[in-house]
Design a protein around this motif. Sequence first.
Motif, PDB file in Angstrom:
ATOM      1  N   LEU A 298       0.802   3.641 -11.059  1.00 39.34           N
ATOM      2  CA  LEU A 298      -0.203   4.610 -10.633  1.00 39.34           C
ATOM      3  C   LEU A 298       0.319   5.445  -9.465  1.00 39.34           C
ATOM      4  CD1 LEU A 298      -2.955   5.577 -11.439  1.00 39.34           C
ATOM      5  CD2 LEU A 298      -3.979   3.802  -9.998  1.00 39.34           C
ATOM      6  N   ASN A 299       1.059   4.809  -8.574  1.00 40.58           N
ATOM      7  CA  ASN A 299       1.666   5.543  -7.459  1.00 40.58           C
ATOM      8  C   ASN A 299       2.842   6.399  -7.934  1.00 40.58           C
ATOM      9  OD1 ASN A 299      -0.159   4.382  -5.725  1.00 40.58           O
ATOM     10  ND2 ASN A 299       1.242   2.835  -4.938  1.00 40.58           N
ATOM     11  N   ASP A 300       3.481   5.972  -9.019  1.00 39.10           N
ATOM     12  CA  ASP A 300       4.599   6.741  -9.569  1.00 39.10           C
ATOM     13  C   ASP A 300       4.127   7.966 -10.350  1.00 39.10           C
ATOM     14  OD1 ASP A 300       6.317   4.878  -8.550  1.00 39.10           O
ATOM     15  OD2 ASP A 300       7.143   4.226 -10.468  1.00 39.10           O
ATOM     16  N   ASN A 301       2.865   7.927 -10.793  1.00 39.60           N
ATOM     17  CA  ASN A 301       2.341   8.977 -11.665  1.00 39.60           C
ATOM     18  C   ASN A 301       2.488  10.352 -11.020  1.00 39.60           C
ATOM     19  OD1 ASN A 301       1.022  10.106 -13.893  1.00 39.60           O
ATOM     20  ND2 ASN A 301      -0.983   9.911 -12.919  1.00 39.60           N
ATOM     21  N   GLY A 302       3.294  11.210 -11.661  1.00 38.43           N
ATOM     22  CA  GLY A 302       3.530  12.554 -11.145  1.00 38.43           C
ATOM     23  C   GLY A 302       4.581  12.618 -10.054  1.00 38.43           C
ATOM     24  N   VAL A 303       5.170  11.456  -9.719  1.00 37.69           N
ATOM     25  CA  VAL A 303       6.171  11.409  -8.632  1.00 37.69           C
ATOM     26  C   VAL A 303       7.507  10.891  -9.140  1.00 37.69           C
ATOM     27  CG1 VAL A 303       6.707  10.437  -6.361  1.00 37.69           C
ATOM     28  CG2 VAL A 303       4.340  11.025  -6.922  1.00 37.69           C
TER      29      VAL A 303
ATOM     30  N   ASP B 298       0.828  -1.199   0.000  1.00 36.99           N
ATOM     31  CA  ASP B 298       0.000   0.000   0.000  1.00 36.99           C
ATOM     32  C   ASP B 298       0.868   1.258   0.000  1.00 36.99           C
ATOM     33  OD1 ASP B 298      -1.976   1.848   0.260  1.00 36.99           O
ATOM     34  OD2 ASP B 298      -2.835   1.052   2.107  1.00 36.99           O
ATOM     35  N   GLY B 299       0.667   2.102  -1.029  1.00 35.45           N
ATOM     36  CA  GLY B 299       1.317   3.405  -1.058  1.00 35.45           C
ATOM     37  C   GLY B 299       2.740   3.433  -1.573  1.00 35.45           C
ATOM     38  N   LEU B 300       3.301   2.307  -1.966  1.00 36.22           N
ATOM     39  CA  LEU B 300       4.686   2.279  -2.431  1.00 36.22           C
ATOM     40  C   LEU B 300       4.797   2.786  -3.862  1.00 36.22           C
ATOM     41  CD1 LEU B 300       5.363   0.662   0.123  1.00 36.22           C
ATOM     42  CD2 LEU B 300       6.690  -0.910  -1.316  1.00 36.22           C
ATOM     43  N   THR B 301       5.899   3.467  -4.143  1.00 37.29           N
ATOM     44  CA  THR B 301       6.311   3.754  -5.511  1.00 37.29           C
ATOM     45  C   THR B 301       7.306   2.678  -5.924  1.00 37.29           C
ATOM     46  OG1 THR B 301       8.195   5.107  -4.824  1.00 37.29           O
ATOM     47  CG2 THR B 301       6.069   6.241  -5.123  1.00 37.29           C
ATOM     48  N   THR B 302       7.686   2.663  -7.203  1.00 35.78           N
ATOM     49  CA  THR B 302       8.699   1.696  -7.617  1.00 35.78           C
ATOM     50  C   THR B 302      10.027   1.968  -6.923  1.00 35.78           C
ATOM     51  OG1 THR B 302       9.166   3.069  -9.553  1.00 35.78           O
ATOM     52  CG2 THR B 302       7.741   1.156  -9.881  1.00 35.78           C
ATOM     53  N   ALA B 303      10.318   3.227  -6.640  1.00 33.34           N
ATOM     54  CA  ALA B 303      11.554   3.562  -5.928  1.00 33.34           C
ATOM     55  C   ALA B 303      11.532   2.970  -4.521  1.00 33.34           C
ATOM     56  CB  ALA B 303      11.732   5.081  -5.864  1.00 33.34           C
ATOM     57  N   ASP B 304      10.388   3.110  -3.841  1.00 37.19           N
ATOM     58  CA  ASP B 304      10.248   2.517  -2.509  1.00 37.19           C
ATOM     59  C   ASP B 304      10.403   1.003  -2.570  1.00 37.19           C
ATOM     60  OD1 ASP B 304       9.595   5.036  -1.429  1.00 37.19           O
ATOM     61  OD2 ASP B 304       7.462   4.742  -1.850  1.00 37.19           O
TER      62      ASP B 304
END
Length: 261
Positions: free
Chosen positions: A153-158, A122-128
């Motif tokens: 989707l979590n990476d979008n804009g981040v 939950d809430g992770l980006t690929t970097a995380d």
Amino acid sequence: MRNFILILLFTAACLAFIITGHLYWERKIDATVQAARAKVETSAKQETETSQTEAILARARQLPTAVQAAIKRAVEEKRPIRLVIAGSESTPENGGWPELLKQALDDAYGKGVFHITVHEYDGLTTADADRQRIAADWAKDKPDLVLLEPFLLNDNGVVTIDDTLAHIQSILAGLKSAAPHAVVILQPPNPIYNATYYPKQVEALERFAKDNGYAYFDHWSAWPDHKSEELNQYVDPESDLPTAEGAKVWANALAKRFIAQ
């Protein structure tokens, strides 16, 4: 008197010989019957196992070659096909499309043919995910197949798409090191309404899969167009997560890939 005794002894010896011979042949016949029965049962068991194997492989025939090979290996080793499903909150451990897909696979292949483990982050980006070395979680399950929904989707804009793909490559390299026989299947997260940059990220993920030899399951074609407001019935516009109807669409799209009719 002496002759009478000799006759008795001779008669007793004959009876003993006859009885012993009868018992011997009875035991021999019984052993032969048991061996024949065991042979028939073994043959029937082998025929049943062969039939089951053929049925499983027939169901899997439209999957990519590497996926079919992994399934065949598990079946020949007489064990469940270990499928790890991993992803963001779009891929919930409970109450979402993974549960529906599991039910579809149980219905089509037989209960227990697939052993499915879901890892939700939950809430992770690929970097995380890369930093946390999450592939180690999957390797513990000794997977034959890993169905990964990267965190686009979590990476979008981040996170930029180039960095996203680099992190995915790193995550999968970690999996390859820990579980060299695992076959990876990539898929996008769910679509969202009226997105601009996100669909381009998904297109880049598909190219990445093709360029690097990973299977890719595109389920977006099963959803309403991402520019249509109809999509909001399938994806909650507040959370950007699939609704119950969206979970059905996603699961059905994947089931059609896994289950040949």
